[in-house]
Structure formats: structure tokens, C-alpha cells
Design an enzyme around this catalytic site. Structure first.
Site, PDB file in Angstrom:
ATOM      1  N   ARG A  97     -37.152 -35.731  13.837  1.00 18.51           N
ATOM      2  CA  ARG A  97     -36.589 -35.534  12.498  1.00 18.51           C
ATOM      3  C   ARG A  97     -36.428 -34.039  12.212  1.00 18.51           C
ATOM      4  O   ARG A  97     -37.420 -33.356  11.949  1.00 18.51           O
ATOM      5  CB  ARG A  97     -37.500 -36.160  11.441  1.00 18.51           C
ATOM      6  CG  ARG A  97     -37.609 -37.675  11.567  1.00 18.51           C
ATOM      7  CD  ARG A  97     -38.293 -38.310  10.369  1.00 18.51           C
ATOM      8  NE  ARG A  97     -39.732 -38.245  10.448  1.00 18.51           N
ATOM      9  CZ  ARG A  97     -40.547 -39.200   9.988  1.00 18.51           C
ATOM     10  NH1 ARG A  97     -40.065 -40.281   9.406  1.00 18.51           N
ATOM     11  NH2 ARG A  97     -41.839 -39.058  10.087  1.00 18.51           N
ATOM     12  N   ASP A 132     -43.180 -35.442   7.757  1.00 19.64           N
ATOM     13  CA  ASP A 132     -42.514 -35.945   6.547  1.00 19.64           C
ATOM     14  C   ASP A 132     -43.387 -35.756   5.319  1.00 19.64           C
ATOM     15  O   ASP A 132     -43.320 -36.533   4.371  1.00 19.64           O
ATOM     16  CB  ASP A 132     -42.132 -37.418   6.725  1.00 19.64           C
ATOM     17  CG  ASP A 132     -43.329 -38.300   7.088  1.00 19.64           C
ATOM     18  OD1 ASP A 132     -44.430 -37.756   7.311  1.00 19.64           O
ATOM     19  OD2 ASP A 132     -43.154 -39.535   7.145  1.00 19.64           O
ATOM     20  N   ASP A 187     -54.932 -44.601  13.056  1.00 18.18           N
ATOM     21  CA  ASP A 187     -55.514 -44.453  11.713  1.00 18.18           C
ATOM     22  C   ASP A 187     -56.353 -45.668  11.318  1.00 18.18           C
ATOM     23  O   ASP A 187     -57.452 -45.532  10.770  1.00 18.18           O
ATOM     24  CB  ASP A 187     -54.462 -44.090  10.653  1.00 18.18           C
ATOM     25  CG  ASP A 187     -53.184 -44.893  10.761  1.00 18.18           C
ATOM     26  OD1 ASP A 187     -53.013 -45.654  11.742  1.00 18.18           O
ATOM     27  OD2 ASP A 187     -52.331 -44.771   9.866  1.00 18.18           O
TER      28      ASP A 187
HETATM   29  C1  UD1 Z   1     -47.841 -44.406   9.783  1.00 10.96           C
HETATM   30  C2  UD1 Z   1     -48.693 -43.463   8.930  1.00 10.96           C
HETATM   31  C3  UD1 Z   1     -49.034 -42.199   9.748  1.00 10.96           C
HETATM   32  C4  UD1 Z   1     -49.753 -42.596  11.048  1.00 10.96           C
HETATM   33  C5  UD1 Z   1     -48.957 -43.641  11.787  1.00 10.96           C
HETATM   34  C6  UD1 Z   1     -49.738 -44.146  13.006  1.00 10.96           C
HETATM   35  C7  UD1 Z   1     -48.246 -43.533   6.531  1.00 10.96           C
HETATM   36  C8  UD1 Z   1     -47.383 -43.117   5.419  1.00 10.96           C
HETATM   37  N1  UD1 Z   1     -47.934 -43.054   7.743  1.00 10.96           N
HETATM   38  O1  UD1 Z   1     -46.706 -43.742  10.255  1.00 10.96           O
HETATM   39  O2  UD1 Z   1     -49.855 -41.337   9.001  1.00 10.96           O
HETATM   40  O3  UD1 Z   1     -49.904 -41.465  11.875  1.00 10.96           O
HETATM   41  O4  UD1 Z   1     -48.637 -44.760  10.933  1.00 10.96           O
HETATM   42  O5  UD1 Z   1     -50.519 -45.213  12.782  1.00 10.96           O
HETATM   43  O6  UD1 Z   1     -49.193 -44.272   6.341  1.00 10.96           O
HETATM   44  N2  UD1 Z   1     -44.299 -39.420  15.872  1.00 10.96           N
HETATM   45  C9  UD1 Z   1     -44.566 -39.042  17.181  1.00 10.96           C
HETATM   46  N3  UD1 Z   1     -44.008 -39.721  18.216  1.00 10.96           N
HETATM   47  C10 UD1 Z   1     -43.183 -40.804  18.008  1.00 10.96           C
HETATM   48  C11 UD1 Z   1     -42.918 -41.190  16.679  1.00 10.96           C
HETATM   49  C12 UD1 Z   1     -43.505 -40.483  15.632  1.00 10.96           C
HETATM   50  O7  UD1 Z   1     -45.312 -38.087  17.393  1.00 10.96           O
HETATM   51  O8  UD1 Z   1     -42.697 -41.375  19.002  1.00 10.96           O
HETATM   52  C13 UD1 Z   1     -44.930 -38.681  14.759  1.00 10.96           C
HETATM   53  C14 UD1 Z   1     -44.001 -38.301  13.638  1.00 10.96           C
HETATM   54  O9  UD1 Z   1     -43.384 -37.082  13.907  1.00 10.96           O
HETATM   55  C15 UD1 Z   1     -44.963 -38.223  12.471  1.00 10.96           C
HETATM   56  C16 UD1 Z   1     -46.021 -39.279  12.786  1.00 10.96           C
HETATM   57  O10 UD1 Z   1     -45.897 -39.528  14.189  1.00 10.96           O
HETATM   58  O11 UD1 Z   1     -45.591 -36.971  12.412  1.00 10.96           O
HETATM   59  C17 UD1 Z   1     -45.832 -40.562  11.980  1.00 10.96           C
HETATM   60  O12 UD1 Z   1     -44.552 -41.063  12.216  1.00 10.96           O
HETATM   61  P1  UD1 Z   1     -43.647 -41.750  11.082  1.00 10.96           P
HETATM   62  O13 UD1 Z   1     -42.363 -42.130  11.694  1.00 10.96           O
HETATM   63  O14 UD1 Z   1     -43.626 -40.939   9.853  1.00 10.96           O
HETATM   64  O15 UD1 Z   1     -44.445 -43.108  10.867  1.00 10.96           O
HETATM   65  P2  UD1 Z   1     -45.218 -43.740   9.618  1.00 10.96           P
HETATM   66  O16 UD1 Z   1     -44.735 -45.101   9.446  1.00 10.96           O
HETATM   67  O17 UD1 Z   1     -45.211 -42.846   8.443  1.00 10.96           O
HETATM   68 MN    MN Z   2     -44.417 -41.074   7.927  1.00  5.42          MN
END
Ligand code: UD1
Ligand code: MN
Length: 435
Positions: free
Chosen positions: A103, A199, A276
């Protein structure tokens, strides 16, 4: 020797008194807004609860001794400064690690982190990028030497059954987190780190909050994290009080501080997915709590994420982000230490009158001053859900703990009143089957 011990205990009790009184003044300033008689009554009630606390401690001189030593260590009351205002323990360099993937809007988070950090030396920013997305890499690179760009290059596909394929994102996140935290603690050897996702918006006092709470996290072994997030932090469920902080048994994540000590514990058993929720399991939590603010110091703008915006539209987007800077380092935060917090918390919660949910719904609160706290009692999971639904707080449990809960109690503000959703007095632990 005996005399010395006597002096010690006497000065211990005096210090405790000063401390309790200070807490009282600091956090009950709102009492002045009540009508004078009511204010006086509440003051007396509250003071008598404090009397009880000190009295209970007086029974056990060894406990007082240890306690006074701890308090002295934290707030430095023996340093000749009687203001009790500052947690003076030295604060190390605390890096921020921002987890990113694909992103480019990560810029929104990075701009704020760079704008609000008091200094680049004290709070170096690291961005750990997964996924190898070029537009995101460019966005991160545009900050030059204002941050360190780490690249997680392990993109080997994760072997998953058909059933688990839909959780692939969660597997990748867990793998990335492990790698990123290893960088912070093993390669760079920091003693604590603030963890942020790509985000998240952050509040102006985000750094001050973590810096001020670091000593508490380091000293109070009943704590295992400091979080910037209030799970029930909607504007209409919170008090407009940026100063106020709480303890919670629910691991909030979403802008949080982890120490190397805890990482040493977690690293060898770090999970493959759902990191988490795994943190929230009793094997990891081990009855430890986190500090969380009344008004969130982060909010999320990640509508489309790995969890497909599960809660975003219904809940997450309403979390209110703090917009005034509180100088937390000038505040006495010792009230958050378990020994001080728990007796006060129990006394405040269980002295609040019980109101039936139906009466609360019908606004039939007779004979109580406008801003006196009330308690709504629950005994079963279904009762909790029913009340939570009626009031608008989160209804889910993880390993028996409701969001924002402390000792089973969820505290919030509703229609201008402090409300405690509370189990009956004598709570003795969470029911793991409530999930
Ligand atoms: C939700 C939780 C988040 C948690 C995740 C894992 C909320 C609002 N968010 O993620 O805190 O870490 O579940 O259980 O409760 N990312 C990677 N690699 C990937 C995809 C994503 O490193 O392949 C990173 C993203 O950059 C971001 C984080 O993982 O920093 C969470 O990803 P996001 O897409 O925002 O997922 P949520 O549904 O918010
Ligand atoms: Mn998120």
C-alpha cells in the site's frame, strides 16, 4: 535496627499517603464540577476507600517496604523533588517499526510519524516491507535517510491446505512480523520497539505517550505491553479526557510497545498465523496486562486489508483519534502500577450502584447525580453480549477476555456517565470457553 525499620515503615506510609492524595487530586478534578454537597460526599467516600487501601497495606510491613522501594525507583521521591510529577527513569532510544506490504498510502502513516517524533535520534523509524511492491518501495524510498528501509525478501509460497488458503495473508503477516522483530531485537539490539502498521494514523503525543510509559513497562512485571489503541474508543463511548489511561487484560495491538524481554519469551514459539489472537491466549499472556488510553493515539484508515475490512465499516472507522498533546513525561503515572491501580479500581467499580439494563435503556436513573458512575452486572457470556449490544461496545471475547476488559470489567462512558460492565464482585479469572 528496629528503630530504622520503624522509620522506614513510617516514611513508607507517608509516601504512600502523599501518592494516594496526589492521585486523588489529579484524577478527580472533575469532582469540582459537581454540586458542592455531592462533591463533598464523593470526596469522603473516595478518601475512605483510599484509607482502606493504605490500611490493608499497613498489615504487611514487608510488602510496604518492597512497594516503597519500587515507587521510589519509579518516581524518584527520594531525590529531593517532592512534585512526584515525573517518571525519571532513563529512556533508551526507542525505534518505531512500520510494517508495510503493497500500500503506497503508507506515506500517510510515515508523514505523521516523522512530523510528530521529537527527534530522529531518540525515535529512529524503520520500515519493514514485505511483498516487494514497487510503488510502495518508491514511496518508502522517497524519505531518504529520514528512515531505514528494511526489505523482507522471503516470498517463498506458504504451503497451505485448501481450507487454509484463505488465511494465507495471515500467515504472511506472522512471518513478516517475526523477521521484522528479529531485526529490531537481534540485529539492531534495541531494548524496546514501537510497532506500527502501514494503515495507522498517529496522534501528536504518540511518542511522548510511549516514552513516558516505557519505565512503567520495564518495572511492572504484571504489564507486557503499552498500546495506543482503545478497542471501544468511539467518541460517544469515551470521556473527553486525553490524560486518562487504563490497564487492560485484552491485548489491543494497533500501535504498541514490546520489550526485548517479552520478545525473548515469544520468539522461540512465534506462531505461523493469527499472531495477535495467539498473543491473547493464556499461554502467552500469562495474566499480564497492557496500558491503553481512554482516547486512542492511533486510528486505522485501512479499509481494505487482509481481514477484508471485517470491522472497518461497523466499528474501526469510528475510533476517535486524540488531537491534543498531553505531556505524559511530566505526569505522575504511578497510579497505573498494579498495586495502586487494582485496589482503587475495585473500590470504584464495586462502589458504583448496580443499574438494570432495562432501566438504563429507559433512562430511568433516579436519585443519582448526573455524572456518578454506574455498574451494569453480567454473569454469563450471553448477558454480556446483550448489554454490549445495547450500549454499542465490542461484543467479542478472545480467550475469555472482552475487548478493553480489566478483571472482567469493561469501562466506558455512555450518555455522559461512567459505566462499568462488570461481573459480580469477587471475580476470579476469565472463562476460556467464552470466545
Ligand atoms: C489484522 C489486524 C492487524 C494484525 C493482522 C494479523 C486490525 C485492524 N488489524 O490485519 O493488526 O496484524 O490482522 O492478524 O485488527 N502485511 C504484510 N504482509 C502481507 C500482508 C500484510 O506484512 O502479505 C502487513 C500490512 O502491511 C500491515 C499488516 O500486515 O502492516 C496488517 O495488514 P492489513 O492488510 O492492514 O490487515 P488487517 O486486516 O488490518
Ligand atoms: Mn489493517
Amino acid at each position: 535496627m528496629k528503630r530504622k525499620l520503624g522509620y522506614f515503615i513510617a516514611s513508607g506510609i507517608t509516601i504512600l499517603w502523599v501518592l494516594f492524595f496526589y492521585q486523588y487530586v489529579l484524577f478527580h478534578q472533575n469532582i469540582q464540577e459537581l454540586d458542592p454537597n455531592e462533591g463533598a460526599n464523593r470526596k469522603i467516600k473516595h478518601l475512605s476507600a483510599l484509607f482502606d487501601d493504605v490500611h490493608n497495606l499497613e498489615q504487611d510491613s514487608e510488602k510496604i517496604k518492597q512497594y516503597v522501594e519500587r515507587v521510589q525507583e519509579v518516581i524518584g521521591v527520594d531525590g529531593g523533588d517532592s512534585s512526584l510529577a515525573v517518571l525519571r527513569k532513563e529512556i533508551p532510544v526507542i525505534p518505531v517499526i512500520v510494517f508495510g506490504c503493497n500500500r503506497p498510502t503508507i506515506k500517510r502513516s510515515l508523514d505523521q510519524l516523522i512530523k510528530f517524533r521529537p527527534s530522529a535520534q531518540s525515535f529512529p523509524v524503520y520500515v519493514s516491507q514485505d511483498c516487494g511492491d514497487a510503488a510502495t518501495a518508491d514511496a518508502i524510498a522517497s524519505y531518504g535517510d529520514q528512515l531505514t528501509h528494511l526489505k523482507h525478501t522471503n516470498n517463498t509460497p506458504i504451503n497451505l491446505s485448501k481450507k487454509d488458503k484463505k488465511f494465507e495473508g495471515y500467515y504472511k503477516i506472522a512471518r513478516h512480523y517475526k523477521w521484522g522483530l528479529q531485526q529490531m531485537f537481534r540485529k539492531y539490539n534495541y531494548s524496546a520497539v514501537i510497532i506500527v502498521e502501514d494503515d495507522l494514523d498517529v496522534a501528536p503525543d504518540f511518542f511522548q505517550y510511549f516514552a513516558a510509559l516505557y519505565p512503567l513497562l520495564a518495572l511492572d512485571t504484571s504489564l507486557w505491553c503499552i498500546s495506543a489503541w482503545n478497542d471501544n474508543g468511539k467518541a460517544d463511548l469515551t470521556e473527553n479526557n486525553a490524560e486518562l489511561l487504563h490497564r487492560t487484560d485484552f491485548f489491543p495491538g494497533l500501535g504498541w510497545m514490546l520489550t526485548k524481554e517479552i520478545w525473548n519469551e515469544l520468539e522461540p514459539k512465534w506462531p505461523e498465523k493469527f499472531w495477535d489472537d495467539w498473543m491473547r491466549r493464556p499461554e502467552q499472556r500469562q495474566q499480564r496486562s497492557c496500558i491503553r488510553p481512554e482516547i486512542s493515539r492511533t486510528s486505522t484508515f485501512g479499509k481494505k486489508g487482509v481481514s477484508n475490512g471485517e470491522f472497518f465499516e461497523t466499528h474501526l472507522k469510528f475510533i476517535k483519534l486524540n488531537d491534543v498533546a498531553v505531556p505524559f513525561r511530566e505526569r505522575n503515572l504511578a497510579y497505573l502500577l498494579k498495586e495502586i491501580y487494582d485496589p482503587r479500581f475495585n473500590s470504584i467499580v464495586y462502589n458504583a450502584p448496580v443499574i438494570r439494563l432495562d432501566d438504563w435503556k429507559q433512562k430511568e436513573i433516579v436519585g443519582l447525580p448526573d455524572n456518578a458512575a454506574v455498574r451494569i452486572e453480567y454473569r454469563t457470556k450471553d448477558q454480556f453480549i446483550k448489554i454490549a449490544k445495547a450500549i454499542g461496545v465490542m461484543q467479542d471475547f478472545k480467550a475469555g477476555v472482552p475487548r478493553g476488559g480489566y478483571r472482567g470489567v469493561v469501562t466506558l462512558v455512555h450518555r455522559g456517565r461512567r459505566v462499568f460492565l462488570a461481573p459480580p464482585a469477587g471475580w476470579d479469572g476469565y472463562d476460556l470457553t467464552w470466545n
